[in-house]
Design a protein around this motif. Structure first.
Motif, PDB file in Angstrom:
ATOM      1  N   SER A   6      38.636  43.415  36.954  1.00 61.06           N
ATOM      2  CA  SER A   6      38.770  41.993  37.257  1.00 61.06           C
ATOM      3  C   SER A   6      37.425  41.308  37.073  1.00 61.06           C
ATOM      4  CB  SER A   6      39.230  41.801  38.702  1.00 61.06           C
ATOM      5  OG  SER A   6      40.486  42.377  38.925  1.00 61.06           O
ATOM      6  N   THR A   7      37.467  40.014  36.885  1.00 60.07           N
ATOM      7  CA  THR A   7      36.257  39.205  36.867  1.00 60.07           C
ATOM      8  C   THR A   7      36.291  38.264  38.060  1.00 60.07           C
ATOM      9  OG1 THR A   7      37.329  37.598  35.424  1.00 60.07           O
ATOM     10  CG2 THR A   7      36.002  39.310  34.357  1.00 60.07           C
ATOM     11  N   ARG A  19      45.084  41.587  46.252  1.00 62.94           N
ATOM     12  CA  ARG A  19      43.926  41.756  45.367  1.00 62.94           C
ATOM     13  C   ARG A  19      42.650  41.206  45.988  1.00 62.94           C
ATOM     14  NH1 ARG A  19      43.936  38.881  40.447  1.00 62.94           N
ATOM     15  NH2 ARG A  19      42.282  40.309  39.848  1.00 62.94           N
ATOM     16  N   ALA A  44      37.731  40.550  43.512  1.00 65.74           N
ATOM     17  CA  ALA A  44      38.888  41.386  43.839  1.00 65.74           C
ATOM     18  C   ALA A  44      38.456  42.793  44.240  1.00 65.74           C
ATOM     19  CB  ALA A  44      39.849  41.439  42.655  1.00 65.74           C
ATOM     20  N   ASP A  46      39.168  45.751  43.115  1.00 63.61           N
ATOM     21  CA  ASP A  46      38.727  46.691  42.079  1.00 63.61           C
ATOM     22  C   ASP A  46      37.309  46.379  41.609  1.00 63.61           C
ATOM     23  OD1 ASP A  46      39.750  44.311  40.770  1.00 63.61           O
ATOM     24  OD2 ASP A  46      39.644  45.395  38.881  1.00 63.61           O
TER      25      ASP A  46
END
Length: 273
Positions: A6-7, A19, A44, A46
């Motif tokens: 993710s960004t 998320r 997020a 991740d």
């Protein structure tokens, strides 16, 4: 092939609690509703996990955020499932305030992530019946260098009466949240009438230091026993409570701050059991 990381996304675009965690999503709701929340970004789970593991690409993807939010940012946890009605993780995970450069911001993200894996935090999860590994997202937000800050409940947590109960002190609101002072307290009726004002003992204030992070400073004698909120500021807080109730519903726990005469919403969540 591994899934792309993710960004960072603007807080207004943080809508998926699984998320981004409850805090990011709540702040996103505030911004979309034009409530006075400071600008910021949601990272997020991740992405935060990758940064915590030292992934260079992940770290690089957040470095540019600092210049947008400068001169100082606050880095806060936003754990998935952390602010349900039954269990608040307030105080369990680290918040790093007054972060003053991009590399320090990355280090703070790692610290916030690590704070969810301490023995104390894991034990709290067990007591609250929260299963599984912690899933930590992060809020990177413009730091409000407040002159006065605190908390406001839209239902009195002591008596259960439907009124605003406010605790406030000089400087940054962490002094109130962390119990570092005896704050001033105020009761305001649901209709906006000031019912009671009680002076605390605000002998220290938490302020942003020029070197980064925060420091405790002694309060001048005259301010220790002076009320830190004016009638006008109480009216603004009552108005903020009404606006928050329109967005989030009733029985809210609101963190707020005043800087240069402007009121900011720092956090809003349900009062927990």
């Amino acid at each position: 092939m591994s899934k792309p990381l993710s960004t960072p996304v603007p807080l207004a675009d943080a809508v998926a609690e699984n998320r981004f965690g409850g805090k990011c999503v709540s702040l996103g709701s505030a911004i979309r509703a034009s409530l006075p929340a400071p600008n910021g970004y949601a990272l997020a789970v991740d992405l935060v996990t990758a940064i915590a593991s030292g992934d260079a690409q992940a770290e690089s993807s957040v470095l540019s955020l600092f210049s947008e939010l400068a001169p100082a940012v606050a880095v806060r946890s936003s754990a998935v499932g952390e602010d349900s009605v039954d269990a608040s993780f307030a105080g369990q995970h680290l918040t790093v305030l007054n972060v003053m450069d991009a590399n320090a911001m990355v280090a703070s993200i790692k610290q916030v992530h690590a704070s969810a894996f301490t023995q104390e935090a894991i034990a709290y999860r067990a007591r609250m019946g929260v299963d599984g590994e912690p899933a930590i997202a992060v809020v990177v937000q413009q730091q409000i260098l407040s002159e006065v800050a605190g908390v406001m409940f839209t239902k009195n947590p002591i008596t259960g009466v439907g009124e605003r109960y406010i605790e406030a002190s000089w400087g940054l609101g962490e002094a109130v949240v962390a119990g570092m002072v005896v704050p001033d307290s105020f009761r305001i009726s649901a209709g906006g009438e000031v019912l009671e004002q009680s002076v605390g003992e605000k002998d220290i204030e938490l302020v942003a230091s020029a070197q980064g992070e925060t420091e405790e400073r002694e309060v001048e004698e005259g301010r220790i026993t002076a009320l830190c909120l004016s009638h006008s500021e109480l009216e603004q807080l009552h108005s903020l409570a009404l606006k928050c109730e329109a967005v989030y519903g009733e029985q809210l726990d609101i963190e707020w701050a005043f800087h240069a005469g402007q009121l900011y919403l720092l956090q809003c969540r349900a009062i927990t059991n």
